[in-house]
Design an enzyme around this catalytic site. Structure first.
Site, short mmCIF file in Angstrom:
data_model
loop_
_atom_site.label_atom_id
_atom_site.label_comp_id
_atom_site.label_asym_id
_atom_site.label_seq_id
_atom_site.Cartn_x
_atom_site.Cartn_y
_atom_site.Cartn_z
N ASP A 88 22.36 -13.05 -8.21
CA ASP A 88 21.53 -13.20 -9.40
C ASP A 88 20.78 -14.53 -9.25
O ASP A 88 21.39 -15.60 -9.28
CB ASP A 88 22.45 -13.21 -10.64
CG ASP A 88 21.66 -13.34 -11.92
OD1 ASP A 88 20.47 -13.71 -11.85
OD2 ASP A 88 22.24 -13.07 -12.99
N LYS A 178 -7.30 -9.39 3.42
CA LYS A 178 -8.00 -8.14 3.74
C LYS A 178 -9.07 -8.42 4.80
O LYS A 178 -9.77 -9.43 4.74
CB LYS A 178 -8.65 -7.54 2.48
CG LYS A 178 -7.62 -6.98 1.50
CD LYS A 178 -8.30 -6.29 0.35
CE LYS A 178 -7.32 -5.89 -0.74
NZ LYS A 178 -6.62 -4.63 -0.51
N GLU A 212 -9.69 0.48 -10.03
CA GLU A 212 -8.51 1.21 -9.58
C GLU A 212 -8.35 2.50 -10.37
O GLU A 212 -8.73 2.55 -11.55
CB GLU A 212 -7.25 0.36 -9.82
CG GLU A 212 -7.23 -0.93 -9.05
CD GLU A 212 -5.89 -1.63 -9.23
OE1 GLU A 212 -4.99 -1.32 -8.45
OE2 GLU A 212 -5.76 -2.45 -10.14
N ASP A 231 -3.74 -10.71 -14.17
CA ASP A 231 -3.27 -9.98 -12.99
C ASP A 231 -4.31 -9.96 -11.88
O ASP A 231 -3.96 -10.00 -10.69
CB ASP A 231 -2.92 -8.54 -13.42
CG ASP A 231 -2.29 -7.71 -12.30
OD1 ASP A 231 -1.34 -8.22 -11.67
OD2 ASP A 231 -2.75 -6.58 -12.06
N HIS A 236 -7.57 -12.56 -7.66
CA HIS A 236 -8.34 -11.81 -6.65
C HIS A 236 -9.85 -11.95 -6.84
O HIS A 236 -10.58 -12.22 -5.90
CB HIS A 236 -7.98 -10.33 -6.68
CG HIS A 236 -6.53 -10.04 -6.46
ND1 HIS A 236 -5.72 -10.79 -5.65
CD2 HIS A 236 -5.72 -9.05 -6.94
CE1 HIS A 236 -4.49 -10.28 -5.64
NE2 HIS A 236 -4.48 -9.23 -6.43
N LYS A 336 -7.97 -0.72 -14.60
CA LYS A 336 -7.05 0.33 -14.15
C LYS A 336 -7.49 1.65 -14.77
O LYS A 336 -8.18 1.68 -15.79
CB LYS A 336 -5.64 -0.01 -14.60
CG LYS A 336 -5.12 -1.27 -13.93
CD LYS A 336 -3.63 -1.18 -13.64
CE LYS A 336 -3.12 -2.38 -12.90
NZ LYS A 336 -3.21 -2.27 -11.44
N LYS A 341 -11.27 4.67 -7.07
CA LYS A 341 -10.81 3.40 -6.50
C LYS A 341 -11.90 2.84 -5.62
O LYS A 341 -12.36 3.50 -4.69
CB LYS A 341 -9.55 3.63 -5.66
CG LYS A 341 -8.98 2.35 -5.04
CD LYS A 341 -7.64 2.62 -4.37
CE LYS A 341 -7.12 1.43 -3.57
NZ LYS A 341 -6.68 0.31 -4.37
C1 BG6 Z 1 -2.07 -6.70 -7.33
C2 BG6 Z 1 -2.04 -6.42 -8.81
O1 BG6 Z 1 -2.15 -8.07 -7.09
O2 BG6 Z 1 -3.21 -6.06 -6.76
C3 BG6 Z 1 -2.01 -4.92 -9.06
O3 BG6 Z 1 -0.90 -7.03 -9.37
C4 BG6 Z 1 -3.15 -4.23 -8.36
O4 BG6 Z 1 -2.05 -4.65 -10.46
C5 BG6 Z 1 -3.21 -4.65 -6.89
O5 BG6 Z 1 -2.95 -2.83 -8.46
C6 BG6 Z 1 -4.46 -4.12 -6.22
O6 BG6 Z 1 -4.40 -4.38 -4.85
P1 BG6 Z 1 -5.19 -3.48 -3.80
O7 BG6 Z 1 -4.96 -4.15 -2.50
O8 BG6 Z 1 -4.62 -2.10 -3.90
O9 BG6 Z 1 -6.62 -3.51 -4.24
#
Ligand code: BG6
Length: 480
Positions: A88, A178, A212, A231, A236, A336, A341
């Site tokens: 834990d 990437k 997405e 997120d 990103h 989302k 995508k």
């Molecule tokens: C993650 C997020 O960092 O990136 C997710 O927490 C998201 O919510 C994901 O789905 C997307 O990553 P990728 O590489 O699939 O575009």
């Protein structure tokens, strides 16, 4: 071949560890990139015998790794390097047990990968130190998001900094691993012809979209506290913006690259007051259909509050206050449960100053990260035959076509290898993370102050209508 090390994965039975990290480590092992003495230990609360963990790991890796790349022999050898330790992470006593389990380092570097919720980052780092598990060679990898706000991120960074020196800390943003994202740097800094046009005089605007079709999967309890802004946008999308906008660094080296990125983050014009209403849009998906399948509204997802006002979509018009980019909008959006995508960056150039031909359109450079990786430049061309009839034609750099169908490295493979090689170029430095939060905080606070509820959009659509108005009222539209 990398250093001899112990890789300790906290959150070792979670989706990130099983779907991303273990497959990435398997690939690195298969390609002979891991030292023979590597040991990978998954740490989690479940009381699993090692054998049961190996079965779980194999099942999940088989599901993730292409059939042609998975072979039983390699897996058999790889699995001898895998272990499981139930503990834990919030209990200091368990770290004493861990220290005894690991034994003396004996020249092994310890790499701690925290694939856990951010509220465990500080307790884990502190307990590791108390248990004598941190030396000057140890490394810690932190998943985003670091904190929930500037204040919490600063507190986390300071507490981690009290245990690990900055060069030992690897704040991961898998978008930087990437292939096409790195190619963006190659494109910008190795092609002299782009530099003179890479500025506000020639560029009308930039779009960065990460759309997405997925929902929140099994991550409802995390996501409902985070939302799309924390997120995705804070990390990103802002990292992509930095790579598009940064000045050429003096060297391709960790500090030089990150110095340039942080300058961009600090030059972002704050979005406050009325601008929060005018230049941002937040949305939340309602029930809809994706690929013919009915999907429920966000607030019916597992572990999500029934009256949640968390955003699953965000769009923002950002501006960078510097010479190169003054007056150029950067439109960012992510969501989302959208129609398809696709992750892409669009550089929209200005039209020619004096039009000679009917129907010509301004050039556009498309950098597509997903679903396939390609870079294409839209050029106006005359169609064959009589008359000056013009059409946009794409100069296409399809990476799979140019370099053949060799296996594409997953972002986590590249980044894990960088951690083992001690190269921080593609990781976020502390000041970057904090500068990004300093820009995000007023947006989130503005929504709260004005009780700006997310705009509903049907799952399977392109997001809320307001996201389209954000560009439409300036005579622009989203690409794709
Ligand atoms: C993650 C997020 O960092 O990136 C997710 O927490 C998201 O919510 C994901 O789905 C997307 O990553 P990728 O590489 O699939 O575009």
């Amino acid at each position: 071949m990398t250093i001899p090390c112990d890789i300790l994965v906290f959150g070792g039975t979670g989706d990130l560890a099983l779907n991303k990290l273990l497959p990435a480590l398997y690939h690195l092992y298969r390609e002979g990139r891991l030292h023979n003495a590597v040991r990978i230990v998954a740490l989690a609360r479940r009381n699993l015998p090692r054998l049961a963990f190996l079965q779980l790991a194999e099942r999940r890796c088989r599901a993730q790794i292409a059939r042609a790349d998975f072979d039983d022999d390699t897996w058999g050898r790889f699995s001898t390097r895998l272990d499981y330790f139930p503990m834990d992470a919030s209990q200091s006593a368990d770290f004493g047990r861990l220290a005894r389990f690991l034994g003396e380092p004996g020249g092994l570097t310890r790499v701690y990968y925290l694939a856990t919720a951010p509220n465990l980052f500080v307790p884990i780092a502190t307990h590791l130190q108390v248990a004598g598990l941190v030396d000057s060679e140890a490394r810690i990898v932190l998943e985003k998001p670091i904190g929930q706000s500037l204040e919490s991120a600063t507190a986390i960074n300071s507490a981690i900094g009290a245990v690990f020196a900055e060069p030992q800390v690897f704040r991961i943003d898998h978008y930087l691993g990437k292939e096409t994202v790195q190619n963006l740097m190659a494109l910008r800094f190795a092609n002299a012809l782009l530099e003179p046009v890479w500025r506000g005089n020639q560029i009308d605007h930039v779009q960065i979209s990460v759309c997405e079709t997925l929902g929140v999967e099994n991550r409802g309890s995390y996501y409902d506290r985070a939302g799309a802004t924390r997120d995705m946008l804070q990390n990103h999308l802002l990292q992509l913006l930095c790579l598009v906008a940064m000045e050429p660094p003096a060297q391709f080296e960790a500090e030089a690259v990150r110095d340039e990125k942080v300058k961009i983050l600090r030059a972002l014009k704050p979005i406050t007051g009325q601008d929060v209403q005018d230049r941002t849009v937040r949305g939340q998906y309602s029930a809809g259909k994706i690929g013919g399948q009915e999907v429920p509204a966000y607030y019916f997802e597992k572990d999500v509050d029934n009256d949640s006002d968390t955003e699953t979509f965000v769009a923002v018009e950002a501006h960078i206050n510097n010479w190169r980019w003054a007056g150029v909008p950067f439109y960012l959006r992510t969501g989302k449960r959208l129609a398809k995508k696709s992750s892409q960056i669009v550089i929209q150039f200005k039209p020619v100053p004096h039009r000679l031909f009917e129907g010509d359109r301004a050039n556009q450079l498309l950098i597509q990260l997903q679903p396939d990786e390609r870079i294409s430049l839209q050029m106006m061309t005359k169609t064959p035959g009589k008359g000056m009839h013009l059409e946009p034609v794409e100069l296409n750099l399809n990476l799979a076509q140019v370099f053949g169908q060799t296996r594409r490295w997953d972002a986590y493979e590249r980044l894990l290898l960088d951690v083992l090689e001690g190269d921080s170029t593609l990781f976020m430095r502390r000041d970057e993370v904090e500068a990004a939060w300093a820009w995000i905080d007023p947006i989130i606070n503005g929504w709260q102050e004005h009780f700006q509820a997310p705009r509903p959009y049907p799952a399977g659509s392109n997001g809320p209508d307001q996201a389209h108005s954000l560009l439409a009222h300036q005579g622009r539209s989203w690409h794709g």
